[in-house]
Scaffold this motif. Sequence first.
Motif, PDB file in Angstrom:
ATOM      1  N   ARG A  25      14.691 -17.386 -54.718  1.00 21.56           N
ATOM      2  CA  ARG A  25      14.160 -16.441 -55.703  1.00 21.56           C
ATOM      3  C   ARG A  25      14.193 -17.075 -57.082  1.00 21.56           C
ATOM      4  NH1 ARG A  25      17.041 -11.781 -52.085  1.00 21.56           N
ATOM      5  NH2 ARG A  25      15.290 -11.521 -50.671  1.00 21.56           N
ATOM      6  N   LYS A  29      14.688  -9.937 -61.627  1.00 20.72           N
ATOM      7  CA  LYS A  29      14.710  -8.800 -62.560  1.00 20.72           C
ATOM      8  C   LYS A  29      15.389  -9.163 -63.879  1.00 20.72           C
ATOM      9  CE  LYS A  29      16.219  -3.999 -62.768  1.00 20.72           C
ATOM     10  NZ  LYS A  29      16.933  -2.928 -62.053  1.00 20.72           N
ATOM     11  N   SER A  36       9.113 -10.267 -59.677  1.00 24.06           N
ATOM     12  CA  SER A  36       9.909 -11.414 -59.253  1.00 24.06           C
ATOM     13  C   SER A  36       9.032 -12.338 -58.418  1.00 24.06           C
ATOM     14  CB  SER A  36      11.170 -10.991 -58.504  1.00 24.06           C
ATOM     15  OG  SER A  36      10.873 -10.248 -57.347  1.00 24.06           O
ATOM     16  N   TYR A  52       8.329  -2.352 -47.166  1.00 28.28           N
ATOM     17  CA  TYR A  52       8.862  -2.273 -48.527  1.00 28.28           C
ATOM     18  C   TYR A  52       8.499  -0.930 -49.162  1.00 28.28           C
ATOM     19  CZ  TYR A  52       9.869  -7.233 -48.047  1.00 28.28           C
ATOM     20  OH  TYR A  52      10.346  -8.450 -47.624  1.00 28.28           O
ATOM     21  N   HIS A  55       8.809  -1.214 -53.009  1.00 28.35           N
ATOM     22  CA  HIS A  55       8.221  -2.354 -53.715  1.00 28.35           C
ATOM     23  C   HIS A  55       6.773  -2.572 -53.285  1.00 28.35           C
ATOM     24  CE1 HIS A  55      12.576  -3.151 -53.705  1.00 28.35           C
ATOM     25  NE2 HIS A  55      12.361  -3.726 -54.885  1.00 28.35           N
ATOM     26  N   GLU A  57       4.222  -5.962 -52.783  1.00 29.39           N
ATOM     27  CA  GLU A  57       4.399  -7.401 -52.625  1.00 29.39           C
ATOM     28  C   GLU A  57       3.052  -8.065 -52.346  1.00 29.39           C
ATOM     29  OE1 GLU A  57       6.256  -8.894 -49.078  1.00 29.39           O
ATOM     30  OE2 GLU A  57       7.015 -10.692 -50.065  1.00 29.39           O
ATOM     31  N   LEU A 111      12.819  -8.010 -57.608  1.00 26.61           N
ATOM     32  CA  LEU A 111      14.107  -7.980 -56.919  1.00 26.61           C
ATOM     33  C   LEU A 111      15.210  -8.426 -57.869  1.00 26.61           C
ATOM     34  CD1 LEU A 111      13.625  -9.270 -53.268  1.00 26.61           C
ATOM     35  CD2 LEU A 111      12.970  -7.096 -54.300  1.00 26.61           C
ATOM     36  N   SER A 112      16.432  -7.958 -57.571  1.00 28.88           N
ATOM     37  CA  SER A 112      17.597  -8.321 -58.390  1.00 28.88           C
ATOM     38  C   SER A 112      18.199  -9.648 -57.945  1.00 28.88           C
ATOM     39  CB  SER A 112      18.657  -7.224 -58.298  1.00 28.88           C
ATOM     40  OG  SER A 112      18.120  -6.012 -58.768  1.00 28.88           O
ATOM     41  N   GLU A 115      18.959  -9.079 -52.281  1.00 31.46           N
ATOM     42  CA  GLU A 115      18.453  -8.170 -51.263  1.00 31.46           C
ATOM     43  C   GLU A 115      18.221  -8.872 -49.924  1.00 31.46           C
ATOM     44  OE1 GLU A 115      17.220  -8.471 -54.343  1.00 31.46           O
ATOM     45  OE2 GLU A 115      16.840  -6.484 -55.198  1.00 31.46           O
ATOM     46  N   TYR A 123      14.006  -3.023 -48.609  1.00 28.12           N
ATOM     47  CA  TYR A 123      14.942  -3.441 -49.655  1.00 28.12           C
ATOM     48  C   TYR A 123      15.289  -2.229 -50.518  1.00 28.12           C
ATOM     49  CZ  TYR A 123      13.792  -8.449 -49.052  1.00 28.12           C
ATOM     50  OH  TYR A 123      13.623  -9.715 -48.576  1.00 28.12           O
TER      51      TYR A 123
END
Length: 131
Positions: A25, A29, A36, A52, A55, A57, A111-112, A115, A123
């Motif tokens: 990644r 975030k 991301s 998702y 989210h 994607e 994303l942080s 995940e 997620y």
Amino acid sequence: MIVRTLQEAERSERRVITPTWESTRLLLKSDQMGFSFHITTIYADTETHICYQNHLEAVYCISGEGEVETLSDGVVHKIGPGTIYILDRHDDHLLRGITEMKLACVFNPPLSGKEVHDENGVYPLEAESLS
Ligand code: 9YT
């Protein structure tokens, strides 16, 4: 400006490994860009259930061969170098690697960092952050 390399990110916590795929990644975030960006490897001869719900994607295939099946209608789309598929409807789907695939993936919201899919291929909206 932020500058990173895939090689350095792969040697850090940004690389997340699961039984059927791994993902590095590169942009998260915490970078405050609103999306991301990840380089994902789908392992050969695998099937992954993904949905998702939280989210959007977009997935661009750099190399390898695979397919994506939407579960609502059973349609199977071939994936190869140059293919992009865009999950604009939180599509419940199966992702299959026929050979190993390298994918570039963009998520909104971002994303942080830590995940992994839950039992339904989802997620969470909020996860532990990487800095
Ligand atoms: C194509 C896809 O979503 N694969 C699962 C991994 C995901 N791209 C991620 O977390 O980077």
